[in-house]
Design an enzyme around this catalytic site. Structure first.
Site, mmCIF file in Angstrom:
data_model
loop_
_atom_site.group_PDB
_atom_site.id
_atom_site.type_symbol
_atom_site.label_atom_id
_atom_site.label_comp_id
_atom_site.label_asym_id
_atom_site.label_seq_id
_atom_site.Cartn_x
_atom_site.Cartn_y
_atom_site.Cartn_z
ATOM 1 C CG ASP A 44 -1.833 1.172 1.361
ATOM 2 O OD1 ASP A 44 -2.869 1.181 0.655
ATOM 3 O OD2 ASP A 44 -1.388 2.052 1.888
ATOM 4 C CE1 TYR A 49 0.516 7.771 2.667
ATOM 5 C CE2 TYR A 49 1.072 5.374 2.133
ATOM 6 C CZ TYR A 49 0.236 6.483 2.504
ATOM 7 O OH TYR A 49 -0.940 6.079 3.118
ATOM 8 C CE LYS A 74 -3.504 4.599 0.841
ATOM 9 N NZ LYS A 74 -2.435 4.611 1.169
ATOM 10 C CG HIS A 107 -4.491 9.691 0.195
ATOM 11 N ND1 HIS A 107 -3.395 9.669 0.170
ATOM 12 C CD2 HIS A 107 -4.720 9.308 1.573
ATOM 13 C CE1 HIS A 107 -2.555 9.376 1.007
ATOM 14 N NE2 HIS A 107 -3.464 9.250 2.258
HETATM 15 N N1 LIG Z 1 -5.196 6.379 3.847
HETATM 16 C C1 LIG Z 1 -4.914 7.159 4.709
HETATM 17 O O1 LIG Z 1 -5.115 8.435 5.011
HETATM 18 C C2 LIG Z 1 -3.616 6.384 5.596
HETATM 19 C C3 LIG Z 1 -3.295 6.974 6.603
HETATM 20 C C4 LIG Z 1 -2.409 6.422 7.538
HETATM 21 C C5 LIG Z 1 -1.822 5.112 6.921
HETATM 22 N N2 LIG Z 1 -2.150 4.370 6.033
HETATM 23 C C6 LIG Z 1 -1.468 3.103 5.491
HETATM 24 O O2 LIG Z 1 -1.586 2.377 6.489
HETATM 25 C C7 LIG Z 1 -0.322 1.682 6.903
HETATM 26 C C8 LIG Z 1 -0.359 1.419 8.144
HETATM 27 O O3 LIG Z 1 -0.484 2.409 9.154
HETATM 28 P P1 LIG Z 1 0.530 3.150 9.630
HETATM 29 O O4 LIG Z 1 1.758 2.974 9.132
HETATM 30 O O5 LIG Z 1 -0.006 4.723 10.002
HETATM 31 O O6 LIG Z 1 0.785 2.864 11.268
HETATM 32 P P2 LIG Z 1 0.578 1.217 12.027
HETATM 33 O O7 LIG Z 1 0.662 0.139 10.888
HETATM 34 O O8 LIG Z 1 -0.836 1.232 12.786
HETATM 35 O O9 LIG Z 1 1.900 1.429 12.907
HETATM 36 C C9 LIG Z 1 3.205 1.468 12.435
HETATM 37 C C10 LIG Z 1 3.965 1.746 13.780
HETATM 38 O O10 LIG Z 1 3.931 0.381 14.600
HETATM 39 C C11 LIG Z 1 5.175 0.061 14.907
HETATM 40 N N3 LIG Z 1 5.138 -1.545 14.620
HETATM 41 C C12 LIG Z 1 4.840 -2.357 13.713
HETATM 42 N N4 LIG Z 1 4.842 -3.582 13.931
HETATM 43 C C13 LIG Z 1 5.093 -3.623 15.054
HETATM 44 C C14 LIG Z 1 5.344 -4.787 16.118
HETATM 45 N N5 LIG Z 1 5.135 -5.952 15.688
HETATM 46 N N6 LIG Z 1 5.828 -4.348 17.361
HETATM 47 C C15 LIG Z 1 5.818 -3.156 17.713
HETATM 48 N N7 LIG Z 1 5.655 -2.239 17.085
HETATM 49 C C16 LIG Z 1 5.450 -2.553 15.710
HETATM 50 C C17 LIG Z 1 6.057 0.649 13.564
HETATM 51 O O11 LIG Z 1 7.399 1.016 14.092
HETATM 52 P P3 LIG Z 1 8.773 0.399 13.268
HETATM 53 O O12 LIG Z 1 8.531 0.774 11.832
HETATM 54 O O13 LIG Z 1 9.709 1.171 13.905
HETATM 55 O O14 LIG Z 1 8.871 -1.158 13.452
HETATM 56 C C18 LIG Z 1 5.403 2.137 13.416
HETATM 57 O O15 LIG Z 1 5.903 2.851 14.564
HETATM 58 C C19 LIG Z 1 0.554 2.876 6.316
HETATM 59 O O16 LIG Z 1 1.906 2.388 6.262
HETATM 60 C C20 LIG Z 1 -0.240 3.115 4.884
HETATM 61 O O17 LIG Z 1 0.082 2.245 3.908
HETATM 62 C C21 LIG Z 1 -3.149 5.009 5.223
#
Ligand SMILES: NC(=O)c1ccc[n+]([C@@H]2O[C@H](COP(=O)([O-])OP(=O)(O)OC[C@H]3O[C@@H](n4cnc5c(N)ncnc54)[C@H](OP(=O)(O)O)[C@@H]3O)[C@@H](O)[C@H]2O)c1
Length: 285
Positions: A44, A49, A74, A107
């Site tokens: 994704d 990004y 997106k 998005h």
């Molecule tokens: N459409 C939108 O508006 C929107 C908004 C936000 C996100 N997204 C998408 O959703 C994806 C995921 O959301 P997100 O990146 O915001 O947040 P998330 O996946 O909820 O959390 C990522 C965080 O969790 C940590 N983490 C991951 N796996 C872990 C584990 N097993 N144990 C402990 N910590 C862990 C990562 O740290 P480290 O990297 O340091 O391991 C990072 O700080 C994004 O990458 C993006 O593709 C879309």
């Protein structure tokens, strides 16, 4: 891997890998290559990004056949409107080095997203995009778009995690046959998700981490998840969620963690809308 079947018959992995906040190109390419080696096939990304090129390079370098991947991007606010959106999607395909995209999402529900959607429908009908959808469309905007569009969005990617479970929004998406996809499945660690006592206690029973319980809960509820991590060992941990099943009692207990509110911000908060639209006006260059 388990799959969901979208409203047009396209199969989408229920677990993918998100690359938000990995802007550094070398690092992003390394992360995606690691994720592919772990087994992730759904990636994704987004125009905003600024890492589509790195994702494209990793896909190429992996040597994995194109048809095994499910690639999402997106369209950003600044690229809204029929002409701009169409050109921007073609640019995304060039950056990703792909001749078709599996899923394209709007998005944010701002600027001329009707024009954007028309461009997406056209590219979808031409076979350049296999499925189209939206992101951050809450029931008001989502219902509006569904009611006045030719194609029902296949996916709506919204903030979804144990503290904000989107029960009502998902009911409405189900009514119109749109698949919910979670962004922020760990709430980016907010509310101390990774040390939450309920998740830890349940994790101990299954010999699984809080992260794995948080993902498994969403998967069992039929929510597509795309966790992000830059660490390969965590990529493996987050991938290992298909060898156990949470009991009904444990599911019910996790359901009580829902606050029914965002852990980030509301897309209906005027200040936030001003911030996002001002940011969207600036463009991506
Ligand atoms: N459409 C939108 O508006 C929107 C908004 C936000 C996100 N997204 C998408 O959703 C994806 C995921 O959301 P997100 O990146 O915001 O947040 P998330 O996946 O909820 O959390 C990522 C965080 O969790 C940590 N983490 C991951 N796996 C872990 C584990 N097993 N144990 C402990 N910590 C862990 C990562 O740290 P480290 O990297 O340091 O391991 C990072 O700080 C994004 O990458 C993006 O593709 C879309």
């Amino acid at each position: 891997m388990e799959y969901v079947t979208l409203n047009n018959g396209v199969k989408m992995p229920i677990l993918g890998y998100g690359v938000y906040q990995i802007p550094d190109h070398t690092e992003c390419e390394r992360c995606v290559l690691d994720a592919i080696s772990v087994g992730y096939r759904s990636i994704d990304t987004a125009q905003a990004y600024r890492n589509e090129e790195a994702v494209g390079r990793a896909i190429q370098k992996s040597g994995v056949p194109r048809e095994e991947f499910f690639i999402t991007t997106k369209v950003w606010i600044s690229n809204a409107g029929y002409e701009k959106a169409k050109a921007s999607i073609e640019e995304s395909m060039r950056k990703l080095q792909l001749d078709y995209l599996d899923l394209v999402l709007i998005h944010q529900p701002f600027n001329d997203y009707y024009g954007t959607y028309r461009a997406m429908v056209e590219l979808y009908k031409a076979g350049n995009i296999k499925a189209i959808g939206v992101s951050n469309f809450y029931p008001d905007r989502y219902i509006d778009l569904v009611q006045f569009s030719e194609v029902v969005p296949s996916v709506n990617q919204v903030e979804t995690h144990v503290f904000n479970q989107q029960v009502k929004a998902n009911e409405i998406m189900k009514k119109y046959n749109t698949q919910i996809e979670s962004w922020g499945p760990f709430a980016e660690g907010r509310n101390e998700l990774f040390t939450n006592a309920t998740l830890q206690e349940i994790g101990n029973k299954y010999n699984k981490s809080t992260a794995q319980i948080a993902l498994r809960y969403l998967i069992q509820r039929g929510v597509v998840v795309i966790p992000k991590t830059v660490n390969k060992n965590r990529m493996e941990e987050n991938f290992n969620v298909f060898d156990f099943e949470l009991s009904t009692e444990d599911m019910d207990q996790i359901a009580t963690l829902d606050t029914g509110e965002s852990s980030f911000f509301s897309h209906q908060d005027p200040q936030r809308v001003e911030f996002l639209t001002n940011y969207g006006k600036k463009g991506l260059e």
